[in-house]
Design a protein around this motif. Structure first.
Motif, PDB file in Angstrom:
ATOM      1  N   PRO A  60       0.860  -1.350   0.177  1.00 50.84           N
ATOM      2  CA  PRO A  60       0.135   0.337   0.150  1.00 50.84           C
ATOM      3  C   PRO A  60       1.105   1.284  -0.188  1.00 50.84           C
ATOM      4  O   PRO A  60       1.927   1.253   0.358  1.00 50.84           O
ATOM      5  CB  PRO A  60      -0.352  -0.844   1.197  1.00 50.84           C
ATOM      6  CG  PRO A  60      -0.393  -1.279   1.905  1.00 50.84           C
ATOM      7  CD  PRO A  60       0.720  -1.599   1.372  1.00 50.84           C
ATOM      8  N   ASN A  61       0.021   1.850  -0.839  1.00 46.78           N
ATOM      9  CA  ASN A  61       1.279   3.625  -0.348  1.00 46.78           C
ATOM     10  C   ASN A  61       0.965   3.676   0.073  1.00 46.78           C
ATOM     11  O   ASN A  61      -0.542   4.992   0.845  1.00 46.78           O
ATOM     12  CB  ASN A  61       0.573   4.654  -2.029  1.00 46.78           C
ATOM     13  CG  ASN A  61       1.874   5.627  -2.282  1.00 46.78           C
ATOM     14  OD1 ASN A  61       1.787   6.215  -1.324  1.00 46.78           O
ATOM     15  ND2 ASN A  61       1.829   5.847  -3.125  1.00 46.78           N
ATOM     16  N   LEU A  62       1.410   4.602   1.356  1.00 43.82           N
ATOM     17  CA  LEU A  62       1.429   5.360   2.510  1.00 43.82           C
ATOM     18  C   LEU A  62       0.924   6.814   2.300  1.00 43.82           C
ATOM     19  O   LEU A  62       0.285   7.394   3.002  1.00 43.82           O
ATOM     20  CB  LEU A  62       2.812   5.734   3.816  1.00 43.82           C
ATOM     21  CG  LEU A  62       2.906   3.960   3.952  1.00 43.82           C
ATOM     22  CD1 LEU A  62       4.121   3.848   5.462  1.00 43.82           C
ATOM     23  CD2 LEU A  62       1.694   3.383   5.151  1.00 43.82           C
ATOM     24  N   HIS A  63       1.339   7.440   1.422  1.00 47.27           N
ATOM     25  CA  HIS A  63       0.995   9.084   0.889  1.00 47.27           C
ATOM     26  C   HIS A  63      -0.428   8.840   0.854  1.00 47.27           C
ATOM     27  O   HIS A  63      -1.213   9.587   1.046  1.00 47.27           O
ATOM     28  CB  HIS A  63       1.798   9.037  -0.371  1.00 47.27           C
ATOM     29  CG  HIS A  63       3.001   9.601   0.373  1.00 47.27           C
ATOM     30  ND1 HIS A  63       3.807   9.936   1.380  1.00 47.27           N
ATOM     31  CD2 HIS A  63       4.377   9.086  -0.779  1.00 47.27           C
ATOM     32  CE1 HIS A  63       5.008  10.064   0.864  1.00 47.27           C
ATOM     33  NE2 HIS A  63       5.622   9.779  -0.155  1.00 47.27           N
ATOM     34  N   ALA A  64      -0.747   7.589  -0.241  1.00 45.02           N
ATOM     35  CA  ALA A  64      -2.582   7.692  -0.334  1.00 45.02           C
ATOM     36  C   ALA A  64      -3.412   8.036   0.729  1.00 45.02           C
ATOM     37  O   ALA A  64      -4.221   8.948   1.251  1.00 45.02           O
ATOM     38  CB  ALA A  64      -2.825   6.956  -1.609  1.00 45.02           C
ATOM     39  N   GLY A  65      -2.180   7.238   2.207  1.00 44.73           N
ATOM     40  CA  GLY A  65      -3.568   7.221   3.645  1.00 44.73           C
ATOM     41  C   GLY A  65      -3.468   7.944   3.894  1.00 44.73           C
ATOM     42  O   GLY A  65      -4.761   8.507   4.151  1.00 44.73           O
ATOM     43  N   SER A  66      -2.270   8.551   3.399  1.00 44.12           N
ATOM     44  CA  SER A  66      -2.114  10.380   4.651  1.00 44.12           C
ATOM     45  C   SER A  66      -3.362  11.087   3.970  1.00 44.12           C
ATOM     46  O   SER A  66      -3.692  11.961   5.211  1.00 44.12           O
ATOM     47  CB  SER A  66      -1.158  10.361   4.556  1.00 44.12           C
ATOM     48  OG  SER A  66      -0.241   9.729   4.522  1.00 44.12           O
ATOM     49  N   LEU A  67      -2.981  10.939   2.685  1.00 42.27           N
ATOM     50  CA  LEU A  67      -4.349  12.299   1.751  1.00 42.27           C
ATOM     51  C   LEU A  67      -5.088  11.919   2.487  1.00 42.27           C
ATOM     52  O   LEU A  67      -6.764  12.986   2.634  1.00 42.27           O
ATOM     53  CB  LEU A  67      -4.047  12.285   0.539  1.00 42.27           C
ATOM     54  CG  LEU A  67      -4.679  13.461  -0.368  1.00 42.27           C
ATOM     55  CD1 LEU A  67      -4.319  14.752   0.183  1.00 42.27           C
ATOM     56  CD2 LEU A  67      -4.411  13.032  -0.956  1.00 42.27           C
ATOM     57  N   ARG A  68      -6.305  10.872   2.058  1.00 43.18           N
ATOM     58  CA  ARG A  68      -7.267  10.544   2.667  1.00 43.18           C
ATOM     59  C   ARG A  68      -7.134  10.962   4.062  1.00 43.18           C
ATOM     60  O   ARG A  68      -8.875  10.127   4.876  1.00 43.18           O
ATOM     61  CB  ARG A  68      -7.223   8.729   2.484  1.00 43.18           C
ATOM     62  CG  ARG A  68      -9.035   8.614   2.641  1.00 43.18           C
ATOM     63  CD  ARG A  68     -10.289   9.244   2.046  1.00 43.18           C
ATOM     64  NE  ARG A  68     -11.072   9.539   2.392  1.00 43.18           N
ATOM     65  CZ  ARG A  68     -12.164   8.578   2.349  1.00 43.18           C
ATOM     66  NH1 ARG A  68     -11.806   7.238   1.473  1.00 43.18           N
ATOM     67  NH2 ARG A  68     -13.179   9.261   3.203  1.00 43.18           N
ATOM     68  N   GLY A  69      -6.604  11.395   4.649  1.00 39.34           N
ATOM     69  CA  GLY A  69      -7.074  11.928   6.658  1.00 39.34           C
ATOM     70  C   GLY A  69      -6.794  11.109   7.400  1.00 39.34           C
ATOM     71  O   GLY A  69      -6.946  11.179   8.683  1.00 39.34           O
ATOM     72  N   GLN A  70      -5.926   9.479   6.857  1.00 41.80           N
ATOM     73  CA  GLN A  70      -5.984   8.838   7.834  1.00 41.80           C
ATOM     74  C   GLN A  70      -4.516   8.987   8.676  1.00 41.80           C
ATOM     75  O   GLN A  70      -3.776  10.568   8.483  1.00 41.80           O
ATOM     76  CB  GLN A  70      -6.124   7.082   7.273  1.00 41.80           C
ATOM     77  CG  GLN A  70      -6.533   7.029   6.325  1.00 41.80           C
ATOM     78  CD  GLN A  70      -7.964   6.943   7.087  1.00 41.80           C
ATOM     79  OE1 GLN A  70      -9.036   7.645   6.969  1.00 41.80           O
ATOM     80  NE2 GLN A  70      -8.308   6.209   8.055  1.00 41.80           N
ATOM     81  N   LYS A  71      -3.887   7.881   9.108  1.00 45.56           N
ATOM     82  CA  LYS A  71      -2.681   9.122  10.306  1.00 45.56           C
ATOM     83  C   LYS A  71      -1.637   8.375   8.387  1.00 45.56           C
ATOM     84  O   LYS A  71      -1.871   8.048   7.397  1.00 45.56           O
ATOM     85  CB  LYS A  71      -2.292   7.282  10.248  1.00 45.56           C
ATOM     86  CG  LYS A  71      -2.859   6.996  11.523  1.00 45.56           C
ATOM     87  CD  LYS A  71      -3.159   7.191  13.352  1.00 45.56           C
ATOM     88  CE  LYS A  71      -3.672   6.711  14.303  1.00 45.56           C
ATOM     89  NZ  LYS A  71      -3.818   5.857  14.738  1.00 45.56           N
ATOM     90  N   THR A  72      -0.513   9.062   8.830  1.00 45.26           N
ATOM     91  CA  THR A  72       0.223  10.001   7.923  1.00 45.26           C
ATOM     92  C   THR A  72       2.177   8.762   8.348  1.00 45.26           C
ATOM     93  O   THR A  72       2.825   8.108   7.637  1.00 45.26           O
ATOM     94  CB  THR A  72       1.607  10.723   8.049  1.00 45.26           C
ATOM     95  OG1 THR A  72       1.377  10.288   9.410  1.00 45.26           O
ATOM     96  CG2 THR A  72       0.187  11.785   7.957  1.00 45.26           C
ATOM     97  N   PHE A  73       1.272   7.597   9.589  1.00 45.96           N
ATOM     98  CA  PHE A  73       2.786   6.426   9.701  1.00 45.96           C
ATOM     99  C   PHE A  73       4.268   6.816   9.684  1.00 45.96           C
ATOM    100  O   PHE A  73       5.203   6.683   9.298  1.00 45.96           O
ATOM    101  CB  PHE A  73       2.423   5.810   9.130  1.00 45.96           C
ATOM    102  CG  PHE A  73       1.666   4.526   9.525  1.00 45.96           C
ATOM    103  CD1 PHE A  73       1.428   3.889  10.761  1.00 45.96           C
ATOM    104  CD2 PHE A  73       0.255   4.994   8.215  1.00 45.96           C
ATOM    105  CE1 PHE A  73       0.756   3.010  10.826  1.00 45.96           C
ATOM    106  CE2 PHE A  73      -0.537   3.771   9.232  1.00 45.96           C
ATOM    107  CZ  PHE A  73      -0.594   3.343  10.046  1.00 45.96           C
TER     108      PHE A  73
END
Lengths: 345, 345
Positions: A60-73
DNA sequence: GTTCTTTATGCAATCGTATGCGGTAATTCG
DNA sequence: CGAATTACCGCATACGATTGCATAAAGAAC
């Protein structure tokens, strides 16, 4: 032109997995993020998806998750200087806790400067992270306010007097330790002229330690003589410079207290270079207890701080907030100091 | 439920700026990213936008840009251990170059372990970055291949024999220096029994330096005696352990060569603790020339590497690729070593 | 006055992932 | 056998910024 075929980057996305597994992209997401209590997934489907993930080597691409408002890790950590050994155990402890949580750590140096600290704040706003660990020397409550209102990050700070419902603070009891060590020098060791190697008062830690030192002098009814106060910049060289000044006095001090070990080591070096015997002619005491304090000869007497412990405390407090295991007012943690008597006094 | 009003995070987005300036969001983007040669922007419009940016305190969200396929403005750096002083100047140099380019640096430790290095690769795939700097001891070309094909990142590696069109390599000439220093010990200083404190052969640097050492022995027609080879783990303690083994031999070596300074310092400490005089009873030589090499007594003779220079080289090569100032086959940069003669030999 | 540039701006698709909601098929129940 | 559940899954949208394309207005050329 949609990027020529020779380009090496071929990101594998959820859609690729979905296509291969003959499911929709959202199903892939659900299989992978495994929401408990959410929409259930059929055994067969799950298997197909996981197989496709394996076959394609999907990550999974973590940047995408970050953008979606999830955690950035990601967490960001600001220290004064990665070159200063005092911070290494601290950084290491933070990294270890972070990696255990599958987090990455961005490290920035402030170089002891206000601008450096401000630059760090800005960079954290530009690149949201889940948590921030700071060891500031200049920034106080007002400046942090900006950070707090502009980011959702959890915040932990070392050594600054900050009272804010959303930031935890870890304290080394350096002022108390400074007072006690100075008193020990006076009472037990009989020193009455003690040179002090500090830093400018802009540094909160510098001001705090100097105040504690002065307090100990007063308590012992010793005079405060300006010639016994020198200003350094935390570095070995500045410690050396300071002690050379002391040695040029008509009555040099019988002991030198440097507010960190690097300056103390510099002081020892420079004094020895002039034929001064330590501790007989002049005692030297430092602060921090970096590993190198036992490498020099004579071994350095110093006030131990426990940076690894500090780092661990900070990181754990931070992750309690990130994981929402703790929600509530700002906490204060104390990490004690301890006088470590070796050979230089 | 769209997040209650009490929540602290209120991100200011381009849309907010656009609303305030009475323009579209895309216009804001164009004003801010200032594409030269692109679509021009009216003076009046530009002014309004910039005012709104100022008024709202807008900062672009870097995650969004990354997702859109732009730069991430992050590089990742893997070293063995941030606690090892050898890496500090290197890390610092990399950070400095990166920050000058407005980049952040993620730092990860491999702890000298293969799994650590692999974990790093995975994390770089999960979180794309623009560049990667690695100091691997285990991973070679095949493993890097994965990284290369799965990410668009520029890659620079220290000290591994890797030939790949997309990775640059920086080399310390440690093998040559090792050979020369050993030869010097033998020819100039007359040592014929030299203890060697190395590491397991899994470490490429360890294997390389040991080979160079053996080569020097052969060249001098000296026998290779297994009892004179000890294995450490780069740490001070392991150096101490190794020298204790040497001292328990019926004929201890007259000199000890440790392949890094930490082990050399540990060796000196332990030897001195047993009353061995350095350099008269036993000479000690290290490798790296960390700053602490001049703090110990006697001052450590060692082979200097220039980690700051290495870091700078790596970072600059990396950014040349990131900025597309260089495109072409993998380059090789050499950073020389130098024997620094002090007191321990 | 009509047509063609030039200049400045907006519209909408896009990146990869998460998730509310609606839809379909299978199953159970009355 | 019809209806109500239940189990699964896809559609569509949102996140924030970039960018190709369309378009509107203004100016120039005829």
């Amino acid at each position: 032109m949609p990027r020529s075929g020779s380009s090496p980057k071929k990101t594998v996305t959820m859609r690729d997995v979905a296509r291969m597994a003959n499911v929709s992209q959202s199903t892939v997401s659900r299989v992978l993020s495994g929401v408990e209590g959410g929409i259930p997934i059929g055994e067969e489907t799950r298997r197909r998806v996981l197989e496709a993930v394996e076959a394609l080597g999907y990550y999974p691409n973590l940047h995408a998750g970050s953008l979606r408002g999830q955690k950035t890790f990601m967490i960001a950590m600001m220290i004064a200087d990665i070159g200063n050994p005092f911070y290494h155990p601290m950084v290491r402890a933070v990294q270890d806790v972070a990696h255990a949580h599958r987090y990455d750590v961005i490290i920035a140096n402030s170089d002891h400067m206000r601008e450096g600290e401000e630059r760090f704040l800005e960079s954290v706003i530009r690149r949201p992270v889940d948590g921030v660990i700071m060891v500031p020397y200049h920034l106080g409550e007002e400046e942090l306010e900006l950070l707090i209102e502009r980011t959702g990050a959890a915040i932990v700070v070392l050594g600054q007097q900050i009272r804010h419902p959303r930031v935890d603070v870890v304290f080394g009891q350096d002022d108390r330790a400074m007072f006690e060590a100075t008193t020990w020098l006076i009472q037990e060791k009989g020193h009455r002229r003690i040179g002090f190697i500090g830093v400018t008062e802009e540094f909160s830690a510098g001001a705090r330690r100097k105040a504690a030192f002065l307090h100990a002098l007063q308590q012992a009814h010793l005079p405060i003589e300006p010639e016994l106060f020198e200003i350094g910049d935390w570095s070995v060289e500045s410690g050396a410079r300071a002690v050379r000044k002391f040695l040029s006095l008509t009555r040099p001090p019988t002991a030198v207290f440097a507010i960190n070990d690097l300056m103390a080591i510099g002081a020892m070096e420079a004094a020895q270079a002039q034929g001064v015997h330590i501790p007989d002619d002049m005692a030297v005491i430092g602060f921090d207890d970096i590993p190198q304090a036992t490498w020099v000869r004579p071994r350095l007497t110093t006030v131990a701080q426990y940076p690894a412990e500090m780092g661990r405390q900070m990181a754990e407090a931070l992750f309690e907030r990130i994981q929402k295991e703790y929600v509530g007012p700002g906490r204060r943690f104390e990490v004690s100091c301890r006088l470590v008597i070796r050979e230089s006094v």
